[in-house]
Design an enzyme around this catalytic site. Structure first.
Site, short mmCIF file in Angstrom:
data_model
loop_
_atom_site.label_atom_id
_atom_site.label_comp_id
_atom_site.label_asym_id
_atom_site.label_seq_id
_atom_site.Cartn_x
_atom_site.Cartn_y
_atom_site.Cartn_z
N HIS A 158 0.96 -1.11 0.07
CA HIS A 158 0.21 0.00 0.00
C HIS A 158 1.01 1.25 0.01
CE1 HIS A 158 -3.27 -2.67 1.46
NE2 HIS A 158 -2.40 -3.19 2.19
N SER A 279 15.77 21.07 -16.56
CA SER A 279 14.65 22.01 -16.94
C SER A 279 14.98 23.32 -17.63
CB SER A 279 13.78 22.22 -15.57
OG SER A 279 12.96 23.53 -15.78
N LYS A 285 16.94 21.22 -11.59
CA LYS A 285 16.42 19.93 -11.61
C LYS A 285 17.15 18.90 -12.62
CE LYS A 285 11.86 19.99 -12.03
NZ LYS A 285 10.73 19.47 -11.64
N GLU A 292 9.89 8.26 -17.22
CA GLU A 292 8.45 8.89 -17.49
C GLU A 292 7.78 8.25 -18.94
OE1 GLU A 292 7.85 13.01 -15.95
OE2 GLU A 292 10.05 12.52 -15.83
#
Ligand code: ARG
Length: 459
Positions: A158, A279, A285, A292
């Protein structure tokens, strides 16, 4: 508009431009060129050997097809939309190269068995490549598992800290998944390995062809037994796509974990510069874009599977042009899967693990509470349900004192259950918890090392 050279006998004018647009497949089925030539070479050799065409013509056809092969390799082959698909493009070019003998190649064959043959050959290769690329990713995972057989991380259920595990154990979970993916591709490759060639348009042919000969030449196990099935079956492509969809689903799970682990909130791993992006606005970043994208690619791969299932659903036998819509989804899924596999192997190959950060995270959330309960069961002979309650109370004490279970004073533990002795501290550390899980398939480094040895042998 002139009529079509291939089938214009009963036509007095050529196709409308829109007809050509909707009908043409050369823009994508050019990817079957190599397979189409292999099929034609096998067919021509068989026609010659069986005496269906003169051996001089068979030989002319062979040399012409070899020339086309060279043109394809050199990138000089003229793909023409006016010739609709790869089969007619090759035949038209053959006629330009060798003249009339080219017209004999299509004896005892149809584009229906031809395309089914080409596509099976293509998917067979794709299955073999998927197997190899999955294996490369398994190897990258295995190398990390070996380095981190003892590196403790939180194991989650979970997404809540559950019990400590090792990063090596976690990596090997994916090695197992990918092994099943590989076996799905191998199965699909085996099952599809029968030759449709010689089924002709749908009913077979009156010529005395030798289907076993062409099947053998193309590496098939033998000819398909039913001509109607041979030209209309596409379950081999569906099976390939379903294997792609399942493999891509597995990759998306790993990708999601990479995204989480690489975020500063976790800080478990660092992707190499080669697999990170910056970025344009936020200089700090390091984005895991490749992970992704792998996580997202499953969308188009599953879409391809559902798309082709829908094309085939409800289609009466035998061939219908609907089946020309079989190729693009397969090519799309194939390209996305291979790129995803390459990206994952690259990312996993050179990511670095922050073992102290993993350990710190594993300390949070009282992950050895089950060990405390197990100690009470074993040493105080309590039923597990009661022990569970005792451990829960100990966690509540630890939480209110802002201490880990390991640091909770014995007096506190005794206030929960007087029978507890300081022997319990031996099981409350993360290492003790991990080391204790020696059941087959468990996370104990001892077991993980055994599994690593198994996979090293196997891969
Ligand atoms: N381009 C076609 C396909 O991909 C080849 C078969 C065409 N057959 C036909 N009867 N028109 O399915």
């Amino acid at each position: 508009m002139s009529t079509n050279k291939m089938w214009g006998g009963r036509f007095s004018r050529g196709p409308d431009a829109i007809m050509e647009d909707i009908n043409t497949s050369i823009d994508f089925d050019k990817r079957l060129a190599e397979q189409d030539l292999a099929g034609s070479l096998a067919h021509a050799a068989m026609l010659g050997a069986a005496g269906i065409i003169e051996s001089a013509d068979a030989e002319k056809i062979r040399t012409g097809l070899e020339t086309i092969k060279a043109e394809l390799a050199a990138g000089t082959f003229p793909f023409r939309r006016s010739f609709e698909d790869i089969h007619l493009n090759v035949e038209a070019r053959l006629a330009e190269l060798i003249g009339d003998a080219a017209g004999r190649l299509h004896t005892a064959r149809s584009r229906n068995d031809q395309v089914a043959t080409d596509f099976r050959l293509w998917v067979r290769d794709a299955c073999a490549r998927a197997d190899l690329m999955l294996k490369a990713l398994q190897s990258a995972l295995l190398a990390q598992a070996e380095t981190h057989a003892e590196t403790i991380m939180p194991g989650y259920t979970h997404m809540q800290p559950a019990q400590p595990v090792t990063f090596g154990h976690h990596c090997l979970a994916y090695v197992e998944m990918l092994e099943r993916d590989r076996s799905r591709f191998r199965d699909a490759g085996k099952r599809l390995n029968e030759s449709p060639l010689g089924a002709a348009a749908l009913a077979g042919t009156p010529y005395k062809i030798d289907r076993a000969m062409t099947a053998k030449a193309l590496g098939f196990d033998g000819p398909m037994r039913n001509s109607l099935d041979a030209v209309s079956a596409r379950d081999f492509a569906l099976e390939y796509l379903s294997a792609c969809a399942i493999a891509a689903t597995h990759l998306s799970r790993l990708a999601e974990e990479i995204v989480l682990w690489a975020s500063p909130a976790y800080g478990f791993i660092k992707l190499s510069d080669a697999f990170s992006t910056g970025s344009s606005i936020m200089p700090q970043k390091r984005n895991p874009d490749a992970a992704e994208l792998v996580r997202a690619k499953v969308g188009r791969i599953l879409g391809a599977f559902v798309g082709l299932l829908t094309v085939v659903k409800g289609l009466a036998l035998a061939y219908a042009k609907d089946l020309q819509e079989d190729k693009e989804p397969v090519f799309a899924a194939h390209d996305a899967l291979e790129l995803s596999l390459a990206a994952m192997a690259g990312m996993f190959g050179d990511l670095t693990v922050d073992a102290p950060a993993m350990r710190r995270a594993a300390e949070k959330g009282y992950p050895t509470a089950t060990d405390l309960a197990d100690w009470v069961v074993t040493n105080l002979k309590k039923p597990f349900r009661e022990a569970h309650h005792i451990a829960g109370a100990a966690v509540a004490r630890a939480e209110s004192l802002n201490l880990s279970l390991e640091k909770l004073p014995l007096s506190e533990l005794k206030s929960v259950e007087p029978g507890i002795t300081d022997a319990i501290y031996k099981v409350l550390s993360l290492e003790a918890s991990v080391n204790a899980r020696t059941s087959f398939g468990g996370t104990a480094p001892l077991r993980v090392r055994e599994q690593i040895a198994f996979w090293k042998e196997r891969l």
